[in-house]
Design a protein around this motif. Sequence first.
Motif, PDB file in Angstrom:
ATOM      1  N   THR A  18       0.848  -1.188   0.000  1.00 44.57           N
ATOM      2  CA  THR A  18       0.000   0.000   0.000  1.00 44.57           C
ATOM      3  C   THR A  18       0.894   1.252   0.000  1.00 44.57           C
ATOM      4  O   THR A  18       1.953   1.226   0.627  1.00 44.57           O
ATOM      5  CB  THR A  18      -0.877  -0.013   1.282  1.00 44.57           C
ATOM      6  N   PRO A  19       0.478   2.329  -0.688  1.00 38.27           N
ATOM      7  CA  PRO A  19       1.270   3.561  -0.617  1.00 38.27           C
ATOM      8  C   PRO A  19       1.561   3.935   0.845  1.00 38.27           C
ATOM      9  O   PRO A  19       0.692   3.850   1.698  1.00 38.27           O
ATOM     10  CB  PRO A  19       0.349   4.604  -1.272  1.00 38.27           C
ATOM     11  N   GLY A  20       2.823   4.298   1.096  1.00 37.85           N
ATOM     12  CA  GLY A  20       3.223   4.700   2.442  1.00 37.85           C
ATOM     13  C   GLY A  20       3.822   3.581   3.277  1.00 37.85           C
ATOM     14  O   GLY A  20       4.334   3.817   4.373  1.00 37.85           O
ATOM     15  N   THR A  21       3.808   2.346   2.786  1.00 37.24           N
ATOM     16  CA  THR A  21       4.356   1.241   3.587  1.00 37.24           C
ATOM     17  C   THR A  21       5.891   1.227   3.578  1.00 37.24           C
ATOM     18  O   THR A  21       6.498   0.536   4.400  1.00 37.24           O
ATOM     19  CB  THR A  21       3.822  -0.139   3.121  1.00 37.24           C
ATOM     20  N   GLY A  22       6.508   1.956   2.636  1.00 40.04           N
ATOM     21  CA  GLY A  22       7.971   2.022   2.673  1.00 40.04           C
ATOM     22  C   GLY A  22       8.667   1.443   1.453  1.00 40.04           C
ATOM     23  O   GLY A  22       9.869   1.140   1.499  1.00 40.04           O
ATOM     24  N   LYS A  23       7.968   1.340   0.340  1.00 37.96           N
ATOM     25  CA  LYS A  23       8.557   0.726  -0.868  1.00 37.96           C
ATOM     26  C   LYS A  23       9.797   1.488  -1.350  1.00 37.96           C
ATOM     27  O   LYS A  23      10.847   0.893  -1.564  1.00 37.96           O
ATOM     28  CB  LYS A  23       7.518   0.672  -2.001  1.00 37.96           C
ATOM     29  N   SER A  24       9.637   2.809  -1.513  1.00 38.05           N
ATOM     30  CA  SER A  24      10.762   3.585  -2.060  1.00 38.05           C
ATOM     31  C   SER A  24      11.940   3.586  -1.102  1.00 38.05           C
ATOM     32  O   SER A  24      13.094   3.464  -1.535  1.00 38.05           O
ATOM     33  CB  SER A  24      10.331   5.031  -2.346  1.00 38.05           C
ATOM     34  N   THR A  25      11.650   3.688   0.188  1.00 33.92           N
ATOM     35  CA  THR A  25      12.722   3.692   1.189  1.00 33.92           C
ATOM     36  C   THR A  25      13.494   2.370   1.121  1.00 33.92           C
ATOM     37  O   THR A  25      14.726   2.361   1.122  1.00 33.92           O
ATOM     38  CB  THR A  25      12.117   3.889   2.599  1.00 33.92           C
ATOM     39  N   ASP A  86       9.413  -0.681  -7.954  1.00 30.97           N
ATOM     40  CA  ASP A  86       8.799  -0.113  -6.747  1.00 30.97           C
ATOM     41  C   ASP A  86       7.432   0.441  -7.150  1.00 30.97           C
ATOM     42  O   ASP A  86       7.356   1.480  -7.800  1.00 30.97           O
ATOM     43  CB  ASP A  86       9.791   0.958  -6.241  1.00 30.97           C
ATOM     44  N   ARG A 114       1.462   8.483   8.126  1.00 33.00           N
ATOM     45  CA  ARG A 114       2.415   8.681   7.019  1.00 33.00           C
ATOM     46  C   ARG A 114       1.730   9.337   5.824  1.00 33.00           C
ATOM     47  O   ARG A 114       2.291  10.207   5.165  1.00 33.00           O
ATOM     48  CB  ARG A 114       3.029   7.347   6.580  1.00 33.00           C
ATOM     49  N   ARG A 118       1.772  13.310   3.811  1.00 32.28           N
ATOM     50  CA  ARG A 118       1.926  13.535   2.376  1.00 32.28           C
ATOM     51  C   ARG A 118       0.859  14.457   1.822  1.00 32.28           C
ATOM     52  O   ARG A 118       0.822  14.674   0.606  1.00 32.28           O
ATOM     53  CB  ARG A 118       1.782  12.205   1.628  1.00 32.28           C
ATOM     54  N   SER A 155       7.055  -3.304   7.900  1.00 33.11           N
ATOM     55  CA  SER A 155       7.835  -2.079   7.702  1.00 33.11           C
ATOM     56  C   SER A 155       7.289  -0.971   8.596  1.00 33.11           C
ATOM     57  O   SER A 155       6.636  -0.041   8.125  1.00 33.11           O
ATOM     58  CB  SER A 155       7.770  -1.660   6.228  1.00 33.11           C
ATOM     59  N   GLU A 156       7.566  -1.110   9.897  1.00 32.35           N
ATOM     60  CA  GLU A 156       7.038  -0.114  10.842  1.00 32.35           C
ATOM     61  C   GLU A 156       8.138   0.711  11.503  1.00 32.35           C
ATOM     62  O   GLU A 156       7.912   1.850  11.883  1.00 32.35           O
ATOM     63  CB  GLU A 156       6.188  -0.824  11.899  1.00 32.35           C
ATOM     64  N   THR A 157       9.310   0.107  11.652  1.00 30.68           N
ATOM     65  CA  THR A 157      10.395   0.801  12.360  1.00 30.68           C
ATOM     66  C   THR A 157      11.665   0.786  11.507  1.00 30.68           C
ATOM     67  O   THR A 157      11.763   0.041  10.529  1.00 30.68           O
ATOM     68  CB  THR A 157      10.728   0.063  13.679  1.00 30.68           C
ATOM     69  N   THR A 158      12.621   1.586  11.957  1.00 33.58           N
ATOM     70  CA  THR A 158      13.913   1.622  11.268  1.00 33.58           C
ATOM     71  C   THR A 158      14.595   0.253  11.356  1.00 33.58           C
ATOM     72  O   THR A 158      15.276  -0.173  10.419  1.00 33.58           O
ATOM     73  CB  THR A 158      14.827   2.689  11.925  1.00 33.58           C
ATOM     74  N   LEU A 161      13.235  -1.894   8.708  1.00 37.60           N
ATOM     75  CA  LEU A 161      13.813  -1.491   7.421  1.00 37.60           C
ATOM     76  C   LEU A 161      15.201  -2.104   7.247  1.00 37.60           C
ATOM     77  O   LEU A 161      15.500  -2.733   6.221  1.00 37.60           O
ATOM     78  CB  LEU A 161      13.880   0.050   7.362  1.00 37.60           C
TER      79      LEU A 161
HETATM   80  N1  ADP Z   1      10.267   0.762   8.198  1.00 35.89           N
HETATM   81  C1  ADP Z   1      10.046   2.081   8.356  1.00 35.89           C
HETATM   82  N2  ADP Z   1      10.310   2.668   9.540  1.00 35.89           N
HETATM   83  C2  ADP Z   1      10.097   3.978   9.722  1.00 35.89           C
HETATM   84  N3  ADP Z   1       9.625   4.820   8.770  1.00 35.89           N
HETATM   85  C3  ADP Z   1       9.362   4.289   7.571  1.00 35.89           C
HETATM   86  C4  ADP Z   1       9.555   2.903   7.302  1.00 35.89           C
HETATM   87  N4  ADP Z   1       9.209   2.672   6.027  1.00 35.89           N
HETATM   88  C5  ADP Z   1       8.807   3.846   5.520  1.00 35.89           C
HETATM   89  N5  ADP Z   1       8.894   4.828   6.447  1.00 35.89           N
HETATM   90  C6  ADP Z   1       8.530   6.250   6.247  1.00 35.89           C
HETATM   91  O1  ADP Z   1       7.213   6.270   5.715  1.00 35.89           O
HETATM   92  C7  ADP Z   1       7.107   7.243   4.685  1.00 35.89           C
HETATM   93  C8  ADP Z   1       6.655   6.566   3.402  1.00 35.89           C
HETATM   94  O2  ADP Z   1       7.717   5.744   2.914  1.00 35.89           O
HETATM   95  P1  ADP Z   1       7.918   5.485   1.361  1.00 35.89           P
HETATM   96  O3  ADP Z   1       9.150   4.664   1.219  1.00 35.89           O
HETATM   97  O4  ADP Z   1       7.860   6.763   0.593  1.00 35.89           O
HETATM   98  O5  ADP Z   1       6.621   4.613   1.062  1.00 35.89           O
HETATM   99  P2  ADP Z   1       6.019   4.099  -0.337  1.00 35.89           P
HETATM  100  O6  ADP Z   1       7.132   4.136  -1.352  1.00 35.89           O
HETATM  101  O7  ADP Z   1       5.536   2.727  -0.037  1.00 35.89           O
HETATM  102  O8  ADP Z   1       4.873   5.018  -0.653  1.00 35.89           O
HETATM  103  C9  ADP Z   1       8.466   7.922   4.586  1.00 35.89           C
HETATM  104  O9  ADP Z   1       8.434   9.100   5.364  1.00 35.89           O
HETATM  105  C10 ADP Z   1       9.409   6.905   5.197  1.00 35.89           C
HETATM  106  O10 ADP Z   1      10.519   7.519   5.795  1.00 35.89           O
END
Ligand code: ADP
Length: 185
Positions: A18-25, A86, A114, A118, A155-158, A161
């Motif tokens: 889902t958008p915001g889950t951390g794909k790009s990160t 991604d 999150r 945005r 994908s909730e915490t650093t 990640l």
């Molecule tokens: N595992 C994680 N722990 C903490 N923050 C996270 C984690 N994954 C993502 N985030 C934060 O959540 C936000 C959305 O992440 P992003 O990678 O842009 O998501 P997506 O690409 O899925 O839309 C960013 O601010 C990112 O720093």
Amino acid sequence: MDIEEKTRQFPNILITGTPGTGKSTHAQLLAEQSSVPLRHINVGELVKEKGLHEGYDEEWQAYTVDEDKLLDELEPVASEGGIILDWHTCDVFPERWIDLVVVLRCDHTQLWDRLEKRNYPLKKIQENNEAEIMQTILDEARESYSQEIVIELKSETTEDLESNVERLVQWVKAWRRDHGCNDEG
Ligand SMILES: Nc1ncnc2c1ncn2[C@@H]1O[C@H](COP(=O)(O)OP(=O)(O)O)[C@@H](O)[C@H]1O
């Protein structure tokens, strides 16, 4: 196994959720930390940059993707291998392209925060939040690809990640070993 698959030296990984889950990160960090070159392709940005769409939907604040154009654009790089796709949509890519599907999951209240950051419209936040609760993308991934290649990661915490990315780095190395690619040379 088809001919194309045999000749690829690097795996293709789809990171979805889902958008915001951390794909790009995740995709960015994996590309940085992998010992072999992997190219991060943010599909949403590619669609925008290359005009692979049928216009912008104001209500949803999103482009309506032209899937044929998108697949044509990606075919050469996917055949080459070594890409991290991604995208929140996982069911449009041919199965033969994808070696691993990573579905990122996040607690829905955290996801809401999150997405609010945005400045998404409320309707879009609600829709995505509901999709995460209903595990829509995980189900789509399981329907579109063979079970063995789909993994669900929190994908909730650093810490999540970092451990996810480390696991993926190791997975890439193992894939290369299994496919007779030499990482030493
Ligand atoms: N595992 C994680 N722990 C903490 N923050 C996270 C984690 N994954 C993502 N985030 C934060 O959540 C936000 C959305 O992440 P992003 O990678 O842009 O998501 P997506 O690409 O899925 O839309 C960013 O601010 C990112 O720093």
